[in-house]
Design an enzyme around this catalytic site. Structure first.
Site, PDB file in Angstrom:
ATOM      1  N   GLY A 292      35.389 -12.742 -16.028  1.00  0.00           N
ATOM      2  CA  GLY A 292      34.021 -12.334 -16.763  1.00  0.00           C
ATOM      3  C   GLY A 292      34.372 -11.091 -17.492  1.00  0.00           C
ATOM      4  O   GLY A 292      34.726 -10.727 -18.609  1.00  0.00           O
ATOM      5  N   CYS A 361      10.542   4.855 -16.508  1.00  0.00           N
ATOM      6  CA  CYS A 361       9.688   5.760 -15.658  1.00  0.00           C
ATOM      7  C   CYS A 361      10.078   5.323 -14.248  1.00  0.00           C
ATOM      8  O   CYS A 361       9.544   4.776 -13.530  1.00  0.00           O
ATOM      9  CB  CYS A 361       8.297   5.238 -15.842  1.00  0.00           C
ATOM     10  SG  CYS A 361       7.012   6.413 -15.130  1.00  0.00           S
ATOM     11  N   GLU A 362      11.288   5.929 -13.917  1.00  0.00           N
ATOM     12  CA  GLU A 362      12.118   5.615 -12.753  1.00  0.00           C
ATOM     13  C   GLU A 362      13.057   6.903 -12.504  1.00  0.00           C
ATOM     14  O   GLU A 362      13.999   6.839 -13.298  1.00  0.00           O
ATOM     15  CB  GLU A 362      12.775   4.297 -12.718  1.00  0.00           C
ATOM     16  CG  GLU A 362      13.617   4.005 -11.733  1.00  0.00           C
ATOM     17  CD  GLU A 362      12.824   2.720 -10.960  1.00  0.00           C
ATOM     18  OE1 GLU A 362      11.707   2.022 -11.290  1.00  0.00           O
ATOM     19  OE2 GLU A 362      13.385   2.550  -9.717  1.00  0.00           O
ATOM     20  N   TYR A 390      28.212  -7.612 -17.902  1.00  0.00           N
ATOM     21  CA  TYR A 390      26.983  -7.235 -16.894  1.00  0.00           C
ATOM     22  C   TYR A 390      26.163  -6.245 -17.430  1.00  0.00           C
ATOM     23  O   TYR A 390      25.746  -5.335 -16.622  1.00  0.00           O
ATOM     24  CB  TYR A 390      27.538  -6.687 -15.503  1.00  0.00           C
ATOM     25  CG  TYR A 390      28.403  -8.120 -14.955  1.00  0.00           C
ATOM     26  CD1 TYR A 390      27.895  -9.326 -14.570  1.00  0.00           C
ATOM     27  CD2 TYR A 390      30.025  -7.739 -14.886  1.00  0.00           C
ATOM     28  CE1 TYR A 390      28.801 -10.331 -14.152  1.00  0.00           C
ATOM     29  CE2 TYR A 390      30.863  -8.860 -14.463  1.00  0.00           C
ATOM     30  CZ  TYR A 390      30.206  -9.964 -13.771  1.00  0.00           C
ATOM     31  OH  TYR A 390      30.914 -10.959 -13.481  1.00  0.00           O
TER      32      TYR A 390
HETATM   33  N1  LLP Z   1      33.397 -16.663 -10.683  1.00  0.00           N
HETATM   34  C1  LLP Z   1      32.213 -16.348  -9.724  1.00  0.00           C
HETATM   35  C2  LLP Z   1      32.056 -17.433  -8.853  1.00  0.00           C
HETATM   36  C3  LLP Z   1      31.878 -15.200  -9.650  1.00  0.00           C
HETATM   37  O1  LLP Z   1      30.786 -14.971  -8.724  1.00  0.00           O
HETATM   38  C4  LLP Z   1      32.011 -14.106 -10.527  1.00  0.00           C
HETATM   39  C5  LLP Z   1      31.335 -12.693 -10.503  1.00  0.00           C
HETATM   40  C6  LLP Z   1      32.978 -14.509 -11.494  1.00  0.00           C
HETATM   41  C7  LLP Z   1      33.520 -15.567 -11.516  1.00  0.00           C
HETATM   42  C8  LLP Z   1      33.284 -13.274 -12.536  1.00  0.00           C
HETATM   43  O2  LLP Z   1      33.938 -12.157 -11.982  1.00  0.00           O
HETATM   44  P1  LLP Z   1      34.474 -11.083 -13.044  1.00  0.00           P
HETATM   45  O3  LLP Z   1      35.684 -11.478 -13.685  1.00  0.00           O
HETATM   46  O4  LLP Z   1      33.642 -10.863 -14.022  1.00  0.00           O
HETATM   47  O5  LLP Z   1      34.716  -9.896 -12.025  1.00  0.00           O
HETATM   48  N2  LLP Z   1      27.101  -7.539 -11.539  1.00  0.00           N
HETATM   49  C9  LLP Z   1      28.192  -7.006 -10.974  1.00  0.00           C
HETATM   50  C10 LLP Z   1      29.298  -8.048 -11.003  1.00  0.00           C
HETATM   51  C11 LLP Z   1      29.023  -9.135 -10.288  1.00  0.00           C
HETATM   52  C12 LLP Z   1      30.015 -10.362 -10.112  1.00  0.00           C
HETATM   53  C13 LLP Z   1      29.480 -11.544  -9.614  1.00  0.00           C
HETATM   54  N3  LLP Z   1      30.499 -12.579  -9.742  1.00  0.00           N
HETATM   55  C14 LLP Z   1      28.560  -5.834 -12.003  1.00  0.00           C
HETATM   56  O6  LLP Z   1      27.987  -5.399 -12.758  1.00  0.00           O
HETATM   57  O7  LLP Z   1      29.694  -5.147 -11.474  1.00  0.00           O
END
Ligand code: LLP
Length: 431
Positions: A292, A361-362, A390
């Site tokens: 992602g 406001c935080e 994200y």
């Molecule tokens: N596949 C699954 C099952 C996942 O849970 C995730 C991310 C991905 C793929 C993608 O991971 P990536 O390649 O993006 O690292 N909100 C957090 C990140 C949460 C990731 C959750 N799962 C942030 O902003 O860092």
């Protein structure tokens, strides 16, 4: 500059993919999320090419929609021949609305409701990534009602700690996700799936965490998952044909973060898979990955307009902007590091260190602290790099702040991929 698509023009303005950020801000307003389409496409090709070259036939990257979700992104993923990982009916609905071929979609989540399951099957979903026994029963029941066999993967936890931020670490045994191999629950789930007439078990899934710089943890996960694969083949006569290793490869956010060689990482994982499968005497499964962040994070940047600056003598300097935790909650949530630049004053020398404060406001609504910046005044432009992942997908309407527009820099110039929310949008569902 942190990324090769960034530069500074003669006027001292930051440019991205050759576009002057001050002109983009003037044209589309701020806060503004900008995405360089060429970076997104090139990263898709890197993953796809490397998986095809170094991993068994049928290997495929699936873009993790949670990092960035709107219709246009799915059109790009479809054109690039990617799969997608979706986590909700909302993600799925968006992909469907964009015409994405849903046979290449993997539906995640710890609680798929009966409605989710029906909607996904009505839409021609490829695979459920089944999280638990209750969900398995629900998918079986719906598939039986329709007289079909539904393809699934099982979400397993290999028990890896990839030494990343605790809140984004999802592969350990103590996890809300999936069934643990170590406790025997994974095996029980495999047996349950094999016993169901309308379930077509194709393989296993794991995801060990996010923002992981080395290939070591992925190789550790693959080793554990393949040992389990061989075990299940021996004990239950079931050989998985797919192994999904999830997402998690990192992106450099600030100078000094290590560079990542995605191709070398995938080559190392591919070699490990081959070697371990040979050792176990099993045919290597096709490898799926779900990047992602590493597809979209560094394709994105956010532009803000400065409202004011203030100095509290003996304490610190603040610069306030017209966005904040509503479009980028990651500093508030995780104290994530970002590179912040004075986009219209790139040749000015820093006047001090500033805390970049959002408009909510935080008191925790900060984008970054201790940022060296030139003297800024109302109307100046700030740019935060690496906001493609994200940020927009985690944006909210807290304090009724509308979500920003998303402008894509395409090969024929900039275009809006998501319109800026209006005040009317904010009250649309109020009864
Ligand atoms: N596949 C699954 C099952 C996942 O849970 C995730 C991310 C991905 C793929 C993608 O991971 P990536 O390649 O993006 O690292 N909100 C957090 C990140 C949460 C990731 C959750 N799962 C942030 O902003 O860092």
């Amino acid at each position: 500059m942190l990324y090769p698509n960034l530069s500074v023009n003669d006027a001292g303005h930051l440019t991205v993919a050759g576009h002057d950020t001050t002109e983009l801000a003037a044209r589309y307003g701020t806060p503004l999320m900008i995405l360089d389409e060429a970076v997104i496409r090139s990263r898709c090709r890197t993953y796809k090419g490397a998986l095809e070259r170094f991993c068994p036939a049928g290997s495929l990257p699936a873009f993790a929609s949670k990092a960035l979700c709107f219709k246009r992104i799915y059109e790009i993923m479809a054109e690039e021949g990617m799969g997608i990982d979706v986590v909700s009916s909302g993600d799925l609905y968006t992909a469907k609305a964009a015409g994405f071929p849903l046979e290449r979609a993997f539906f995640h989540g710890t609680n798929k409701t009966d409605r989710d399951i029906r909607f996904a099957m009505d839409s021609g979903l490829g695979y459920f990534v089944c999280d638990n026994a209750a969900e398995l029963d629900a998918i079986e029941a719906e598939a039986a009602r329709r007289g079909v066999r539904q393809k699934i993967l099982l979400r397993l936890t290999p028990g890896i700690d990839p030494h990343t931020h605790a809140k984004i670490n999802t592969g350990k045994v103590d996890s809300k996700f999936g069934a643990a191999i170590e406790t025997g629950q994974a095996e029980a789930l495999v047996c349950a799936a094999l016993g169901k007439a309308h379930i077509d078990l194709r393989g296993y899934h794991c995801h060990i965490g996010s923002q992981i710089f080395e290939h070591g943890p992925f190789c550790d996960a693959a080793r554990i998952m393949l040992a389990f694969t061989a075990d299940m083949a021996r004990r239950h006569g079931y050989l998985a044909e797919l192994l999904n290793l999830g997402g998690g490869m990192a992106v450099p956010y600030v100078e000094g973060d290590p560079a990542i060689d995605y191709v070398a990482n995938i080559a190392a994982i591919g070699a490990l898979v081959e070697e371990v499968c040979t050792g176990h005497g099993i045919k290597a499964p096709a490898i799926l990955m779900e990047p992602g962040r590493s597809i979209v994070a560094d394709a994105g940047l956010t532009l803000y307009t400065v409202g004011s600056t203030k100095t509290i003598p003996g304490f610190r300097n603040y610069v306030s902007i017209d966005g904040g935790m509503t479009d980028n909650p990651r500093y508030t949530l995780y104290q994530s590091a970002y590179t912040v630049l004075a986009a219209g004053r790139m040749k000015d020398t820093p006047a001090g260190e500033y805390t970049v404060a959002g408009c909510c406001c935080e008191s925790g609504d900060l984008i970054q602290e201790n940022v060296p910046l030139p003297a800024l005044s109302r109307g100046d432009l700030l740019c935060v790099l690496t906001t493609g992942a994200y940020n927009f997908s985690m944006a909210s309407n807290y304090n009724r702040v509308p979500r920003p527009a998303v402008v894509m820099l395409g090969k024929n110039g900039p275009y809006e991929a998501v319109r800026r929310e209006s005040w009317e949008d904010l009250v649309r569902n109020d009864c």
